[in-house]
Design an enzyme around this catalytic site. Structure first.
Site, PDB file in Angstrom:
ATOM      1  N   ASP A   1      48.135  35.033  27.051  1.00  0.00           N
ATOM      2  CA  ASP A   1      46.861  35.610  27.507  1.00  0.00           C
ATOM      3  C   ASP A   1      47.000  37.099  27.872  1.00  0.00           C
ATOM      4  O   ASP A   1      46.983  37.468  29.037  1.00  0.00           O
ATOM      5  CB  ASP A   1      46.382  34.794  28.726  1.00  0.00           C
TER       6      ASP A   1
ATOM      7  N   SER B   1      43.230  37.898  37.643  1.00  0.00           N
ATOM      8  CA  SER B   1      43.616  37.838  36.244  1.00  0.00           C
ATOM      9  C   SER B   1      44.000  39.215  35.763  1.00  0.00           C
ATOM     10  O   SER B   1      43.297  40.189  36.011  1.00  0.00           O
ATOM     11  CB  SER B   1      42.477  37.310  35.395  1.00  0.00           C
TER      12      SER B   1
ATOM     13  N   HIS C   1      41.700  37.184  28.062  1.00  0.00           N
ATOM     14  CA  HIS C   1      40.358  36.752  28.478  1.00  0.00           C
ATOM     15  C   HIS C   1      39.625  37.851  29.241  1.00  0.00           C
ATOM     16  O   HIS C   1      38.411  37.781  29.385  1.00  0.00           O
ATOM     17  CB  HIS C   1      40.397  35.415  29.222  1.00  0.00           C
TER      18      HIS C   1
HETATM   19  N1  ARG Z   1      40.889  30.122  34.220  1.00  0.00           N
HETATM   20  C1  ARG Z   1      41.217  31.495  33.991  1.00  0.00           C
HETATM   21  C2  ARG Z   1      40.380  32.413  34.906  1.00  0.00           C
HETATM   22  O1  ARG Z   1      39.625  31.955  35.721  1.00  0.00           O
HETATM   23  C3  ARG Z   1      41.101  31.874  32.549  1.00  0.00           C
HETATM   24  C4  ARG Z   1      39.720  31.887  32.005  1.00  0.00           C
HETATM   25  C5  ARG Z   1      39.565  32.276  30.567  1.00  0.00           C
HETATM   26  N2  ARG Z   1      39.886  31.220  29.643  1.00  0.00           N
HETATM   27  C6  ARG Z   1      39.030  30.244  29.221  1.00  0.00           C
HETATM   28  N3  ARG Z   1      39.514  29.342  28.443  1.00  0.00           N
HETATM   29  N4  ARG Z   1      37.762  30.187  29.525  1.00  0.00           N
HETATM   30  O2  ARG Z   1      39.872  33.423  34.569  1.00  0.00           O
HETATM   31  N1  ASP Z   2      41.721  33.178  35.702  1.00  0.00           N
HETATM   32  C1  ASP Z   2      41.325  33.848  36.929  1.00  0.00           C
HETATM   33  C2  ASP Z   2      40.810  35.264  36.684  1.00  0.00           C
HETATM   34  O1  ASP Z   2      40.249  35.550  35.660  1.00  0.00           O
HETATM   35  C3  ASP Z   2      42.457  33.845  37.900  1.00  0.00           C
HETATM   36  C4  ASP Z   2      42.403  32.663  38.796  1.00  0.00           C
HETATM   37  O2  ASP Z   2      41.296  32.251  39.160  1.00  0.00           O
HETATM   38  O3  ASP Z   2      43.464  32.187  39.167  1.00  0.00           O
HETATM   39  O4  ASP Z   2      40.838  36.106  37.534  1.00  0.00           O
END
Ligand code: ARG
Ligand code: ASP
Length: 725
Positions: free
Chosen positions: A221, A660, A85
């Site tokens: 990921d 991330s 991502h």
């Molecule tokens: N929650 C994770 C973070 O904040 C992954 C985000 C990317 N994935 C998604 N399905 N939008 O970045």
């Molecule tokens: N998914 C988040 C990021 O892209 C990480 C988190 O918020 O735990 O940095």
């Protein structure tokens, strides 16, 4: 009572109390506060192994990837890993319907096949330094706030300039503990970063937005890049003559895996947290700001999802935009939920009561801190509507809002050299005109690559209607023509807008840019998209931002005082500074958790779980045939553990957005995984950490190796790595 007791114990032992799990610590200061505890928890290295100015150390293998993620070096040839991502924009950039790397994945089978990414950088930290004294030089108590911040700004500029004089380094200087401390960071930025590989989205984004922010998780990921430098190993713009960068340090990759209770450490760039705010801040977010923003994004997502499901081209075009909208939308929902379950406002209020009692018990303190919380209360009351209006307008205009407006704002840049000449009574600088033309044209090309007018029209109607309904009268936008011509009918107005404006049409925009001259200024002024942008900006800059910033400055002032006060109040506790996108160490241990009544989660997931989720009818759960074949044949090679392949695991490390892609390390400092998310029950950790439920989610490095080797057939990459079996 409990606090006092704890306080006494702290004083009795005369050691500062560091909480296990919670905290994002400054790498330079581990020696002072954390390393003993880390070692007690199993860590086998020293503080200098993590951060040292002179010796190669773990920090030399960690980078800022792009603008908001972390990445880490995994070979001596500049090979770097981050999340799928995080590399999503790049993967999408190289994707077309015929060559769809988002869907099919991409693997360079040699260095020649790697893909060049304009505008992508990675940033190494060379060293950091506490510069609080220098920053505060000449700042006195007699100065008022304005004079103080002017002096501070002046010092900051001078310190940064001096720090990187005669070098190619970049200086970053940031406040910590709400301006009670300052650190300087000397960075080195590399600009030639090439895409090496990425799994298909059905792996890299497996579970999609359905599983996002959730455990149990099965997302692969990751994506792989390579950093290039010039022949002298220095940063350089892209050139085919560049060579793979030879880093000072890269991580060894461990195949040993983890067990419950094992020490883990996350080393990366957490973006922002708000752990020390007063209860009023939580009230503002949970009662006003989050609910409204959630509503806006729910509507955005409804529109995007419907169009994306109907057309594969649109699905690709809006893939990254959709993910971006959905990500914070879901987090806000989880954050609200988590804070309510934790009874966070109440907890903060209790703390504040104790704090105020403590403050009032002593004359000096009463003078300094006695009114803090009532000042906060008053200020948040004033601040909340401005904060909401600001966020709301950003949702309408900037954060994947109405796209035709953002096109208009790009075209506006063509006019700026003419306006400048007008204002200063000088000649128009044609060099700048041409420079802008090239830049705006490139931006417009990117814009239209991912533009679908029917989506934009619907967004426009919906967002304008919602804004005008939701926002207090004082912030209403006076849209030209809307009331006069269309009697307030937004849908009719938007029809007209899209018919009349050139901003939704690629050919028209391009020829407008090509032929832009002084004569075009009028036409731009008259374009209804430009007019709409102007009407919104009138409200935004005059009625919202000015006051918002003014109040925010007052809040910042209180925050600085309150932070210092809290540190005095709990003098036996070691505080970590809120995240501010600087390099931090979080450490904890591998652990499952109780999600809710009767629901216990294991600490790891496996390939079997991917096959369990497989469902061709659900877009997010379609497992690629090749992976199913590997599963059917149990062709796991050396990545097999107990008859399956480990996929993800969770631990108690305190992380946030920006973490991330961060390396997750074991007790030996070896890479055991790549951090990518947090579990649903704990996403309020940016505001309040709950060790029982806050878990970071890590992609197990053994699944990564398995995919590169067995799935992608790019095993040659493993030969570069230092793998510890
Ligand atoms: N929650 C994770 C973070 O904040 C992954 C985000 C990317 N994935 C998604 N399905 N939008 O970045
Ligand atoms: N998914 C988040 C990021 O892209 C990480 C988190 O918020 O735990 O940095």
């Amino acid at each position: 009572m409990k606090r006092i007791l704890l306080g006494l114990i702290g004083i009795a032992l005369l050691i500062p109390q560091v909480k296990a799990d919670e905290g994002m610590w400054i790498p330079m200061l581990l020696k002072k506060y954390n390393i003993e505890q880390m070692q007690e928890m199993g860590f086998k290295l020293t503080a200098e192994d993590i951060y040292s100015v002179n010796e190669a150390c773990l920090k030399d293998a960690v980078v800022i990837f792009g603008r908001g993620c972390t990445g880490e070096l995994i070979s001596d040839q500049g090979l770097m890993i981050t999340n799928h991502h995080c590399g999503y924009g790049q993967i999408q950039y190289h994707s077309t319907v015929d060559n769809d790397y988002l869907t099919n994945g991409f693997w360079a089978m040699s260095k020649e096949e790697e893909l060049v990414n304009p505008d992508l950088t990675v940033t190494f930290l060379k060293r950091m330094e506490d510069v609080t004294e220098q920053v505060l030089e000449g700042v006195t108590d007699e100065m008022n706030n304005d004079a103080q911040s002017r002096q501070i700004q002046k010092n900051i500029i001078a310190i940064k300039k001096e720090a990187v004089k005669d070098t190619h380094y970049k200086a970053v200087l940031k406040p910590f503990f709400n301006g009670n401390q300052y650190f300087l960071f000397i960075n080195e930025v590399f600009k030639d970063v090439r895409l090496v590989g990425a799994p298909p989205s059905a792996i890299g984004k497996f579970g999609g937005d359905t599983d996002n922010w959730m455990w149990p998780r099965h997302t692969g990921d990751f994506s792989v890049f390579r950093i290039y430098g010039d022949k002298d190993n220095q940063p350089a713009e892209y050139s085919k003559d560049n060579v793979p960068y030879r880093p000072k340090k890269h991580f060894s990759v461990s195949m040993k895996g983890v067990e419950e209770g094992d020490f883990t450490m996350v080393f990366g760039y957490p973006g922002s947290t708000y752990e020390y705010v007063p209860s009023y801040h939580l009230k503002m977010l949970t009662e006003t700001v989050n609910p409204k923003l959630i509503d806006v994004r729910t509507e955005k997502l409804n529109i995007l999802n419907r169009h994306q499901a109907a057309d594969p081209k649109v699905r690709i075009q809006y893939a990254a935009k959709n993910a971006r909208i959905s990500n914070s939308w879901k987090r806000w929902i989880g954050e609200n939920r988590g804070l309510v379950i934790l009874d966070a406002i109440n907890k903060k209020q209790q703390y504040e009561n104790q704090f105020t009692q403590w403050a009032m018990a002593n004359e000096v303190r009463a003078e300094k801190y006695g009114n803090l919380l009532s000042e906060y209360e008053e200020l948040y009351e004033k601040y909340t509507p401005y904060r909401l209006a600001k966020d709301y307008i950003q949702e309408v205009v900037y954060r994947n809002g109405i796209e035709i407006i953002s096109m208009a704002s790009k075209l506006k840049r063509l006019a700026s050299p003419y306006h400048l000449a007008d204002q200063t009574g000088t000649e128009v600088n044609m060099k700048i005109v041409e420079k802008q033309r090239t830049k705006v044209k490139a931006d417009a090309e990117l814009f239209f690559k991912n533009y679908y007018k029917p989506i934009d029209k619907e967004l426009c109607v919906k967002l304008l209607q919602m804004y005008q309904n939701d926002i207090p009268d004082q912030f209403k936008i006076d849209i030209e023509n809307l009331n006069k011509k269309f009697k307030g009918d937004v849908a009719k107005y938007v029809d007209y807008l899209f018919k009349k404006s050139i901003c939704d049409d690629e050919a028209e925009v391009m020829s407008f840019i090509d032929s832009f001259s002084e004569k075009s200024l009028k036409r731009l002024e008259k374009d209804p998209a430009n007019q709409l942008f102007n009407s919104i900006m009138r409200v935004y800059s005059k009625k919202v931002l000015q006051m918002e910033q003014h109040l925010k400055e007052q809040l910042d002032q209180l925050n600085k005082t309150y932070m210092a006060a809290q540190m005095e109040f709990e003098s036996d506790k070691v505080f970590y500074p809120d995240a501010n996108f600087t390099l931090r160490v979080a450490y904890g241990k591998v652990a499952g958790y109780t999600a809710r009544d009767a629901v216990e989660y294991e600490y790891y997931t496996t390939l079997d779980g991917i096959i369990e989720k497989d469902n061709p009818d659900i877009y997010d759960y379609r497992v690629p045939q090749k992976l199913k074949d590997l599963y059917a044949q149990k062709d796991y090679g050396r990545y097999e553990v107990d008859g399956t392949v480990p996929v993800c695991f969770i631990a108690t490390n305190h992380t946030t957005g920006g973490n991330s892609g961060s390396p997750v390390l074991n007790a030996d400092g070896h890479l055991i995984g790549v951090n990518f998310d947090r579990a649903w029950e704990g996403v309020m950790s940016d505001l309040m950490f709950n060790p029982d439920q806050c878990r970071n989610i890590t992609l197990d490095i053994r699944y990564v190796l398995f995919l590169i080797d067995k799935f992608a057939g790019a095993g040659y990459l493993l030969d570069e790595m230092t793998i510890v079996e």
